[in-house]
Design an enzyme around this catalytic site. Structure first.
Site, PDB file in Angstrom:
ATOM      1  CG  ASP A   1     -28.596  12.964 -11.753  1.00 57.15           C
ATOM      2  OD1 ASP A   1     -28.441  13.942 -11.087  1.00 57.15           O
ATOM      3  OD2 ASP A   1     -29.037  13.322 -12.878  1.00 57.15           O
TER       4      ASP A   1
ATOM      5  CD  GLN B   1     -20.963  11.681 -12.966  1.00 53.49           C
ATOM      6  OE1 GLN B   1     -20.882  12.779 -12.928  1.00 53.49           O
ATOM      7  NE2 GLN B   1     -20.920  10.712 -12.306  1.00 53.49           N
TER       8      GLN B   1
ATOM      9  CG  HIS C   1     -22.864  14.421 -17.386  1.00 54.94           C
ATOM     10  ND1 HIS C   1     -21.619  15.060 -17.864  1.00 54.94           N
ATOM     11  CD2 HIS C   1     -22.860  14.598 -15.791  1.00 54.94           C
ATOM     12  CE1 HIS C   1     -21.182  15.590 -16.660  1.00 54.94           C
ATOM     13  NE2 HIS C   1     -21.963  15.130 -15.775  1.00 54.94           N
TER      14      HIS C   1
ATOM     15  NE  ARG D   1     -17.643  13.441 -13.993  1.00 57.08           N
ATOM     16  CZ  ARG D   1     -18.185  14.309 -14.234  1.00 57.08           C
ATOM     17  NH1 ARG D   1     -18.697  14.927 -13.272  1.00 57.08           N
ATOM     18  NH2 ARG D   1     -17.936  15.146 -15.268  1.00 57.08           N
TER      19      ARG D   1
ATOM     20  CB  CYS E   1     -23.924  12.043 -11.282  1.00 51.98           C
ATOM     21  SG  CYS E   1     -25.475  13.108 -11.166  1.00 51.98           S
TER      22      CYS E   1
ATOM     23  NE  ARG F   1     -21.589  20.825 -16.464  1.00 49.44           N
ATOM     24  CZ  ARG F   1     -21.617  20.050 -15.264  1.00 49.44           C
ATOM     25  NH1 ARG F   1     -22.132  20.807 -14.589  1.00 49.44           N
ATOM     26  NH2 ARG F   1     -21.428  18.947 -15.170  1.00 49.44           N
TER      27      ARG F   1
HETATM   28  N1   CP Z   1     -21.338  15.260 -11.578  1.00 49.73           N
HETATM   29  C1   CP Z   1     -21.332  16.660 -12.192  1.00 49.73           C
HETATM   30  O1   CP Z   1     -21.225  16.700 -13.266  1.00 49.73           O
HETATM   31  O2   CP Z   1     -20.967  17.412 -11.113  1.00 49.73           O
HETATM   32  P1   CP Z   1     -20.815  19.070 -11.410  1.00 49.73           P
HETATM   33  O3   CP Z   1     -22.116  19.620 -11.780  1.00 49.73           O
HETATM   34  O4   CP Z   1     -20.486  19.453 -10.084  1.00 49.73           O
HETATM   35  O5   CP Z   1     -19.917  18.951 -12.516  1.00 49.73           O
HETATM   36  N1  NVA Z   2     -28.804  15.721 -14.087  1.00 56.46           N
HETATM   37  C1  NVA Z   2     -28.335  16.744 -13.365  1.00 56.46           C
HETATM   38  C2  NVA Z   2     -26.736  16.352 -13.478  1.00 56.46           C
HETATM   39  C3  NVA Z   2     -25.848  17.262 -12.895  1.00 56.46           C
HETATM   40  C4  NVA Z   2     -24.386  16.795 -12.989  1.00 56.46           C
HETATM   41  C5  NVA Z   2     -28.366  18.029 -14.120  1.00 56.46           C
HETATM   42  O1  NVA Z   2     -28.376  18.052 -15.672  1.00 56.46           O
HETATM   43  O2  NVA Z   2     -28.547  19.043 -13.382  1.00 56.46           O
END
Ligand code: CP
Ligand code: NVA
Length: 318
Positions: free
Chosen positions: A231, A139, A136, A300, A272, A109
């Site tokens: 989101d 997700q 992502h 998830r 999400c 990540r």
């Molecule tokens: N939706 C999601 O990716 O959540 P986190 O940022 O908590 O991993």
């Molecule tokens: N679009 C958001 C998703 C978080 C799960 C971000 O990148 O912060």
């Protein structure tokens, strides 16, 4: 039916996966959820280890990878960039080569999609995209699982996303929807439309499945949606544009009036998470009976477990 094997594959975006492969993972995740609810787990990751690199914060993604790998006998190792040499003394290529010799798979990540791609290229092990600035994908698999559980099908459903139209979450949803025949509408201010190239790609993929693709700034297009998705307006790493985002995205909030204007009492709300209530969604919708956000969050875990079992080739082991 052709036997599907995903052993050795990475998950960078869903672009590299066929519809059959995505549905295979979806079905596996559904089976894993049923097993987990009956308290059935095996030792399918026994003897295997997973590197989990996190440059950005996470609750759901980290916990999904870590618990699902660990509860099947595997050894997950959390590596924050506060602790490892990556980003400081060591390049991504060198980190990839070291991790590739010590681990069976790597989760990443972070910010740059190129870093994820470098991990794939230099580690020689399956690498999973746990979110980058661009995509992502894990997700999106949980999202279509939630849709499938609700409606019993994917093909022909109308999914409508309102908000930032070019972030990691919506782009992954667009790919997976096109590949699985979900009609998708993205409602966003024009400044936040995804690139023409990307739209073209999704439209072409969608045509193969006979589904439609609409991008617009007209909130009236929520009409007939089976699910409304949003989101955050400011993604991780974009804090410097917060003020501008809040002002241009205000008309794209999902509230009760928007839910009603779908014209479908069966319409569900998806997010999400984490959510900023009062911005992209009202507390009322978030907490309403139409909200499926906790199912999505739980999914998830099952979907991430399915991805790892299949790409490590151990889904049929006990
Ligand atoms: N939706 C999601 O990716 O959540 P986190 O940022 O908590 O991993
Ligand atoms: N679009 C958001 C998703 C978080 C799960 C971000 O990148 O912060």
């Amino acid at each position: 039916m052709k036997k599907i094997s995903l052993e050795g594959r990475s998950l960078v975006t869903w672009k590299d996966y066929t519809k059959e492969e995505i549905l295979y993972l979806l079905n596996l995740a559904i089976k894993l959820k049923q097993e987990k609810h009956k308290k059935i787990t095996g030792q399918r990751f026994r003897g295997l280890s997973l590197a989990m690199i996190f440059e950005k914060r996470s609750t759901r993604t980290r916990c999904s990878f870590e618990t699902s790998f660990g509860e099947e006998g595997g050894h997950p190792v959390f590596l924050s960039t506060q602790d490892i040499q990556l980003g400081g003394k060591e390049s991504i290529q060198d980190t990839a080569r070291v991790l590739g010799r010590m681990f069976d798979a790597i989760e990443f990540r972070g910010f740059k999609q190129e870093h994820l791609e470098a991990l794939v290229k230099y580690s020689g092990k399956p690498v999973y995209n746990g979110l980058t600035d661009e995509f992502h994908p894990t997700q999106a698999l949980a999202d279509i699982m939630t849709l499938y559980e609700e409606f019993g099908r994917l093909k022909g459903l109308n999914l409508c996303y309102c908000g930032d139209g070019r972030n990691n979450v919506v782009k992954s949803l667009m790919i997976i929807s096109a590949k699985t025949g979900i009609n998708m509408t993205v409602i966003s201010p024009e400044q936040l439309f995804p690139s023409e190239d990307f739209l073209e790609y999704c439209k072409k993929e969608g045509e193969k499945e006979g589904c439609s693709f609409t991008i617009t700034s007209d909130m009236g297009k929520v009409k007939d949606a089976d699910a409304l998705y949003t989101d955050v307006w400011v993604s991780m790493g974009e804090e410097n544009v917060k003020e501008e985002r809040l002002s241009i995205l205000k008309p794209f909030q999902i509230n009760s009036a928007v839910m009603e204007s779908t014209g479908k009492t069966s319409c569900i709300f998806l997010h999400c998470l984490p959510a900023v209530k009062g911005e992209e969604v009202t507390e009322e919708v978030f907490e309403s009976p139409a909200s499926r956000v906790w199912e999505q969050a739980e999914n998830r875990k099952h979907t991430i477990k399915a991805i790892m079992l299949a790409t490590l080739g151990v889904e049929n082991k006990r």
